[in-house]
Write an enzyme that holds these catalytic residues in place. Structure first.
Site, PDB file in Angstrom:
ATOM      1  N   SER A 166     172.118  21.462 -14.911  1.00 45.48           N
ATOM      2  CA  SER A 166     172.736  20.256 -15.455  1.00 45.48           C
ATOM      3  C   SER A 166     173.984  20.661 -16.230  1.00 45.48           C
ATOM      4  O   SER A 166     174.145  21.843 -16.585  1.00 45.48           O
ATOM      5  CB  SER A 166     171.755  19.544 -16.398  1.00 45.48           C
ATOM      6  OG  SER A 166     172.397  18.587 -17.213  1.00 45.48           O
ATOM      7  N   TYR A 179     165.317  19.693 -22.959  1.00 45.12           N
ATOM      8  CA  TYR A 179     166.014  19.593 -21.672  1.00 45.12           C
ATOM      9  C   TYR A 179     167.189  20.566 -21.626  1.00 45.12           C
ATOM     10  O   TYR A 179     167.368  21.290 -20.631  1.00 45.12           O
ATOM     11  CB  TYR A 179     166.503  18.163 -21.477  1.00 45.12           C
ATOM     12  CG  TYR A 179     167.190  17.914 -20.160  1.00 45.12           C
ATOM     13  CD1 TYR A 179     166.457  17.819 -18.980  1.00 45.12           C
ATOM     14  CD2 TYR A 179     168.574  17.763 -20.095  1.00 45.12           C
ATOM     15  CE1 TYR A 179     167.088  17.583 -17.772  1.00 45.12           C
ATOM     16  CE2 TYR A 179     169.214  17.527 -18.892  1.00 45.12           C
ATOM     17  CZ  TYR A 179     168.467  17.443 -17.730  1.00 45.12           C
ATOM     18  OH  TYR A 179     169.097  17.216 -16.531  1.00 45.12           O
TER      19      TYR A 179
END
Length: 280
Positions: A166, A179
């Site tokens: 990401s 995350y």
């Protein structure tokens, strides 16, 4: 004999598809193993590879979602298999790898995609269970996939691996600590394993999407401002130089490129897909 008959059926189907579409399918007869296949992005990735003639091994913990995907794309056991498995469970990872080999005899491309965003909260408000949940899926799941797919590709002396990270794998963000940490770990795994795999003609890269118009991004927006997530979306949009979110198709197309021979000299790195957001 069963393997021979399966191969004959695959060849006939691909010839028919080629005639229907009038184009050369880039991934014809390539076996593509995809985890997280039943998610919104996973479905688009699956469809893109299918249209390019790939043979598909689709893995997801969501059995119902897999069944919907199979029906939606009209898949059959000639060119695909679908496997209900939890990427956190080592025995089930061994199972999905072995079932793919039993059915197709090889794994050419591994899309190591399964992941979750976890709870959106400041670190002081996260429980250990919140943290562990994200790490078990995003890090342990990706690790186990690599652990059992890489030896298969080493035996073949060929393979392509794409790990989904990401933009948060190279940047930070408040209220997404678990995350962010997990996606940094994905890039670390990509770099380390690319060095281990280079002598076996295996390429390992990762993709780093920024805001993508998907369920995960909607969940993050709602987690930041539950009473008005649209405000968060507007703020993110204004921060992006292109002034709009990316699409799941954008991500799938990047994966297609990195899986192709056009990217044959690319390994050990990551690719940002963020409309210029990381330049800010």
């Amino acid at each position: 004999m069963d393997r021979i008959m399966l191969q004959v059926e695959i060849e006939i189907k691909n010839i028919n598809l080629k005639n229907e579409r009038g184009l050369k399918m880039e991934f014809r007869n390539r076996v593509v193993l995809i985890t997280g296949a039943a998610g919104v992005t996973g479905r688009v990735i699956t469809e893109k590879f299918l249209k390019e003639g790939a043979l598909l091994a689709l893995v997801d913990i969501n059995r119902e979602g897999l069944e919907e995907l199979v029906n939606e794309l009209n898949l059959d056991k000639t060119s695909s298999i679908w496997i209900h498995a939890d990427v956190r469970n080592e025995k089930q990872v061994v199972k999905y790898v072995q079932e793919t080999l039993d059915h197709f005899g090889k794994i050419d491309i591994f899309i190591n995609h399964a992941g979750i965003e976890g709870k959106v909260a400041k670190i002081s408000n996260l429980t250990v269970e919140d943290f562990d949940e994200v790490y078990r899926v995003n890090v342990r799941g990706a690790f186990l996939g690599l652990k059992y797919v890489i030896p298969v590709m080493q035996e073949q002396n060929y393979g392509v691996i794409i790990n989904t990270s990401s933009i948060m794998g190279v940047q930070g963000a408040p209220c997404l600590t678990s995350y962010v940490m997990s996606k940094h770990a994905i890039i670390g795994m990509t770099r380390a394993t690319s060095l281990e795999c280079a002598d076996y003609n295996i390429r390992v890269n990762s993709v780093c999407p920024g805001p993508i118009d998907s369920r995960m991004m909607q969940s993050i927006e709602e987690g930041i401002v539950p009473e008005n997530p649209q405000v968060v979306r507007e703020l993110f949009t204004q921060m992006i130089p292109f002034k709009h979110y990316g699409s799941t198709e954008d991500l799938a197309e990047l994966m297609l490129f990195l899986s192709s021979n056009r990217a044959k000299y690319i390994t050990g790195t990551y690719f940002l897909l963020d409309g210029g957001l990381s330049v800010r």
